[in-house]
Design an enzyme around this catalytic site. Structure first.
Site, short mmCIF file in Angstrom:
data_model
loop_
_atom_site.label_atom_id
_atom_site.label_comp_id
_atom_site.label_asym_id
_atom_site.label_seq_id
_atom_site.Cartn_x
_atom_site.Cartn_y
_atom_site.Cartn_z
N HIS A 168 -6.19 3.20 7.86
CA HIS A 168 -5.95 2.00 7.38
C HIS A 168 -5.21 1.37 6.37
CE1 HIS A 168 -6.66 -2.21 8.27
NE2 HIS A 168 -7.13 -2.44 7.12
N GLU A 169 -6.33 2.10 5.58
CA GLU A 169 -5.15 1.53 4.66
C GLU A 169 -3.80 2.29 3.82
OE1 GLU A 169 -6.08 -0.57 2.47
OE2 GLU A 169 -8.11 -1.36 3.96
N ASP B 110 -10.81 6.65 10.00
CA ASP B 110 -9.36 5.88 10.40
C ASP B 110 -9.45 4.58 8.93
OD1 ASP B 110 -12.83 4.65 10.55
OD2 ASP B 110 -12.51 4.12 12.77
N HIS C 166 -8.09 -10.82 9.97
CA HIS C 166 -8.82 -10.35 10.27
C HIS C 166 -9.42 -10.90 11.40
CE1 HIS C 166 -8.69 -8.51 6.38
NE2 HIS C 166 -9.07 -7.51 7.08
#
Length: 960
Positions: free
Chosen positions: A452-453, A448, A544
């Site tokens: 994500h990146e 994941d 975040h």
């Protein structure tokens, strides 16, 4: 007028040569909840367009709709899609209010999927890019006809600002670098403790001018965009900041981190790199040597960090006589397009590889196709395998041709250490993975995280969401959603599993999944109970901290609908609807409109709407944020670093206008809220900042171009007096204080230590308080003033190297008194002085950041800690202010989990430390406190999503 000349106090004058620097104190601009640079409140001047077919959602502070859907309007079929889109907007001027689309909208890209076309257009104002101004036109082409099916985005119709700058690029770069230095902390000597000369030390921070940009505040703010790179001068951590400098005065009005990390909501350890050949360029274009042609693809293998063996597509590299992690199976011509490569960056720091292609970097190699333990432990096997999984997901589910939609190569670098060992970064062209440590596996171990990146690359090539504030939180949310979608599909995780929403849970070596997870998309957070209002210096405005509010809604949609259908809805919203400054409300509308375009069933559409409702993402949700404090001045629309002042029953603060488009002015009012507020500074086009007051006089700074002046004016009225100008050889000024006829401040130098200075009104030459013994990097700073005495921190060479002290200077006699320390502090921070005591922050552990609140008698004796520097009750102190009755500490928490308690809060102590309580229980960030007498405190508060000046006469208590 003769330029003032500094004198010295407590030591013989010394020459303190330094290059002129004119930085400023502070740099983050708005603390906006609804968007990055625009107000959440619709302006009354924004006239709604005439109603038409379909659904129309009106934009905020603009006459152009934010979204139009449910239409089918013919447009000319001949020519390019971009020309057709602009011609359509011109034909429908009565609805869209865009007078000259051919002039003011520049094509960015056209996304084609089957018969659908989505044209992205960048707004220009008099030829200059408008920050976040993008408009999207969606069309269908079939049987020789082209119809428009909808539009969305932000086009700002109220812009009128002139575009002729008053400051040049050189000054803008200087101001931008100074602004970043002000946020990060003072320059310190090298880690070896040597007092290096100017030719022996590289510049820790450098700036690159990127051109003019109009910020869409009110009638517009013309700025120069500057990218600042390098390393934190205090800690050595890599830095990358995007800074926007107002182009008439040179005042930085917006700053945020340009690095996109997976896990770190850090306000200091931002990422960057020093400039080099090819800096910021794709490795496919510059900086990276051409790959040696191998003998063709080979099926290899390796073992992931979870112990599972996997197949790997590798190549034999004849130049290195080894097999390397290079996969060209997705390339149509066997070249670099669509290539997947994994590179060995072990032993390198993030600053060496971020934004540049480092020389000598090689693809991870092995003597045979079976990659062994070395590749496993470095995270290379996981990175290579994971990159293929993510690439294939986007190709198979969404038909996307690599991350940019145009076949870009996917490059992964593994093995980065020093501060980012447990994190991953997208730098605009490649993914960079940390090496791991004793607790964490390499960051590529979690699929994941890889997803994500890599999704950050998709976002940058589509909606290009600005990585700050709500738009940044939206970007993190979308990256988390797709990263987790790839993982759950690859591993067959049921969507109804309570652990299906965990992100990064595979990274820990010893902790269980739930304890290890960085975020949880099933955490149930809502806007009303969980949104955290913070300044841009904290996690780039909460990118975040607030992300799971939105990603939680998206994940609920995936649980309620067919998972592939949910993915298609979110992908369509991202690539065809969202634009750079979208917040949660706009993104909700985008997802719902995308679902309608995909003709989902009515029950599924209701599920989509319910998911957003359940997380409080509804129009106007920002207006429901409340505080437990008295408001002295609302929506001041300044950066989070402009200080406030209080004393003698009065407060003083800087304020812009309601939309944040005007330079700041200084206002003052009574602490009890009675009476009229007073405008203290002139409205002369300068930025007036950092005021202080003793209840009789207000002093402040005024910025324009090369000049930064210290001004004063009586509260009772009268002329403004210039006390000091730093347009000679000094940089920015901080820690302004006034008491009667004495004014103190700290003057900062580039590549040298700061100096405390003071002057008496009526005199022209300030007195400098030098370090003893003198040296370039030694300094005096953090000045506070009471009864003619100045307390300050003193960084200088001692018998055993560099050391920190706290001192008091009696301005009447010139005597300097050193306070007794407890042990040898690693750092000494802010000071405060009262009629009886001196207080300061002292830290012994630079890794924890914890500080003691230390107190001594005025003669330097009787030193005690009223708050410990270690243990469960220790605080991470940042700011300090005191009255005779109370000591108030502004803190931050070294815990990165998203919660109210991790943000900057204010704690208050009795002078002996026996009483400890929270000043306010407000959920947002509390900044820049100043003692107002007794136990009353004034501060800036970000809870409502705006910068408000608040006060409380007594602390709130323990806040549960």
């Amino acid at each position: 007028m003769r330029k003032p000349r500094a004198r010295t106090a407590g030591a013989r004058p010394r020459a303190e040569a330094s290059r002129a620097r004119h930085g400023i104190s502070g740099a983050a601009a708005l603390i906006g909840a609804a968007a990055l640079v625009v107000s959440a409140v619709p302006a009354s001047a924004a006239t709604a367009p005439p109603s038409g077919p379909g659904e129309v959602i009106q934009g905020q502070r603009t006459a152009t709709p934010a979204l139009v859907s449910g239409i089918r309007e013919r447009v000319r079929a001949a020519g390019s899609a971009a020309d057709a889109a602009r011609g359509y907007l011109a034909d429908k001027e009565s609805r869209y209010r865009i007078a000259r689309p051919d002039r003011d909208l520049e094509p960015v890209r056209t996304t084609i999927a089957g018969h659908s076309e989505a044209v992205r257009l960048q707004q220009k104002h008099r030829g200059v890019d408008v920050f976040g101004g993008q408009y999207v036109v969606r069309m269908e082409t079939k049987d020789g006809e082209r119809v428009v099916t909808g539009t969305s985005g932000k086009y700002f119709t109220g812009l009128k600002v002139a575009v002729e700058p008053g400051v040049d690029e050189k000054l803008a770069v200087e101001r931008a670098v100074g602004a970043v230095e002000a946020q990060l902390g003072p320059w310190r000597p090298g880690r070896g403790g040597k007092d290096e000369g100017p030719d022996e030390v590289e510049e820790p921070l450098t700036g690159t001018a990127r051109g003019l940009v109009v910020l869409p505040r009110g009638a517009g703010v013309l700025t120069r965009h500057v990218t600042v790179r390098g390393t934190d001068p205090a800690t050595g951590a890599p830095v990358l900041r995007e800074v926007y400098v107002e182009a008439r005065t040179g005042y930085p009005v917006l700053q945020y981190s340009g690095i996109k990390t997976f896990a770190k909501p850090s306000d200091r350890a931002t990422a960057g790199a020093k400039e080099a050949t090819g800096a910021g360029s794709s490795p496919e274009r510059k900086g990276r040597p051409a790959l040696a042609q191998g003998a063709g693809g080979t099926q290899g293998s390796g073992v992931k960090l979870d112990g599972k063996a996997v197949g790997l597509q590798v190549e034999r590299d004849d130049s290195g006589k080894a097999y390397v992690l290079r996969d060209r199976t997705r390339s149509q011509d066997g070249g670099d397009r669509n290539r997947i490569s994994t590179w060995d960056a072990r032993g390198r720091s993030l600053s060496e590889v971020s934004g540049v292609w480092p020389p000598g970097l090689k693809e991870f190699g092995s003597p045979d196709p079976a990659f062994g333990k070395e590749a496993t432990e470095a995270g290379a096997v996981d990175a290579h395998w994971g990159a293929g999984k993510v690439y294939d997901y986007y190709k198979e589910v969404h038909g996307r041709n690599s991350l940019d939609g145009r076949g870009m190569a996917v490059n992964s670098l593994v093995g980065i250490g020093w501060g980012y060992a447990d994190d991953a970064v997208w730098d605009g062209t490649k993914v960079i993975y940390g090496s791991g440590d004793g607790e964490y596996r390499p960051a590529s171990a979690a699929l994941d995280v890889v997803g994500h990146e890599m999704t950050n690359g998709v976002i940058e090539s589509s909606a290009n969401l600005v990585h700050a504030g709500q738009s940044g939180a939206l970007g993190v949310a979308v990256a988390d959603y797709f990263g987790n979608a790839v993982k759950t599909d690859a591993y067959g995780v049921p969507m109804d599993s309570p652990d299906s929403g965990l992100i990064g849970e595979a990274l820990c070596r010893t902790k269980g999944p739930r304890e290890c997870a960085t975020r949880d998309l099933n955490d149930g957070r809502t806007t009303s109970k969980s949104f955290l209002g913070v300044a841009f210096a904290t996690d780039s405005g909460g990118v975040h901290l607030n992300s799971t509010i939105f990603s939680g809604a998206l994940w609920d949609i995936r649980k309620d609908l067919d998972r592939t259908l949910a993915d298609r809805i979110v992908y369509k919203a991202l690539t065809e609807y969202m634009t750079p400054l979208d917040g949660f409300t706009e993104a909700r509308a985008a997802v719902i409109a995308a679902a309608k375009d995909l003709k989902v069933a009515d029950k599924d559409l209701r599920s989509v709407e319910r998911a957003f409702d359940a997380h409080g993402i509804v129009p106007g949700w920002e207006q429901a944020m409340g505080v437990d404090s008295d408001q002295l001045l609302g929506r001041i629309n300044t950066d989070g670093y402009t200080s406030v002042g209080a004393g003698g029953g009065w407060w003083a603060a800087s304020k812009s206008n309601d939309d944040g488009s005007e330079p700041y002015s200084v206002w003052a009012g009574r602490l009890d809220g009675t009476g009229e507020k007073k405008l203290i500074s002139p409205n002369d086009g300068r930025f007036h900042t950092d005021p202080a007051t003793d209840g009789k006089t207000v002093v402040w700074q005024a910025y324009r171009g090369l000049s930064s002046d210290v001004l004063a004016r009586p509260l009772a009225g009268g002329p403004i007096r210039k006390l000091f100008s730093n347009s000679a050889n000094l940089g920015r000024i901080s820690s302004l204080s006034v008491e009667g006829k004495i004014v103190t401040f700290t003057a900062h130098q580039h590549r040298g230590g700061p100096r405390v200075m003071y002057l008496r009104m009526g005199e022209t030459d300030p007195v400098a308080v030098p370090p003893v013994p003198w040296s370039r990097y030694a300094g005096t700073s953090d000045a506070s003033l009471n009864n003619g005495r100045i307390a300050f921190s003193h960084f200088h060479r001692g018998n055993k190297g560099w050391q920190y002290d706290t001192e008091v200077l009696d301005t009447a006699t010139g005597k300097r008194t050193t306070m007794q320390q407890l042990g040898t502090p690693d750092t000494v921070g802010r000071t405060a002085i009262t009629g009886a005591y001196v207080y300061w922050l002292a830290g012994n552990d630079p890794n924890s950041g914890l500080t003691a609140v230390r107190r001594a008698n005025l003669d330097g004796t009787g030193t005690v800690d009223i708050s410990p520097g270690a243990g469960k009750d220790a605080l991470q102190g940042v700011t300090l202010t005191a009255s005779d009755d109370a000591v108030t500490v502004g803190t931050r928490t070294p815990d990165t989990r998203p919660s109210n308690e991790t943000l900057g809060k204010l704690w208050q102590f009795s002078p002996d430390g026996s009483r400890r309580s929270r000043v306010s229980c407000n959920r947002g960030e509390q900044l820049r406190p100043t003692a107002a007498g007794g136990r009353q405190v004034v501060w800036l508060d970000a809870t409502t999503g705006y910068t408000d000046l608040l006060t409380r006469a007594r602390p709130a208590g323990n806040c549960g």
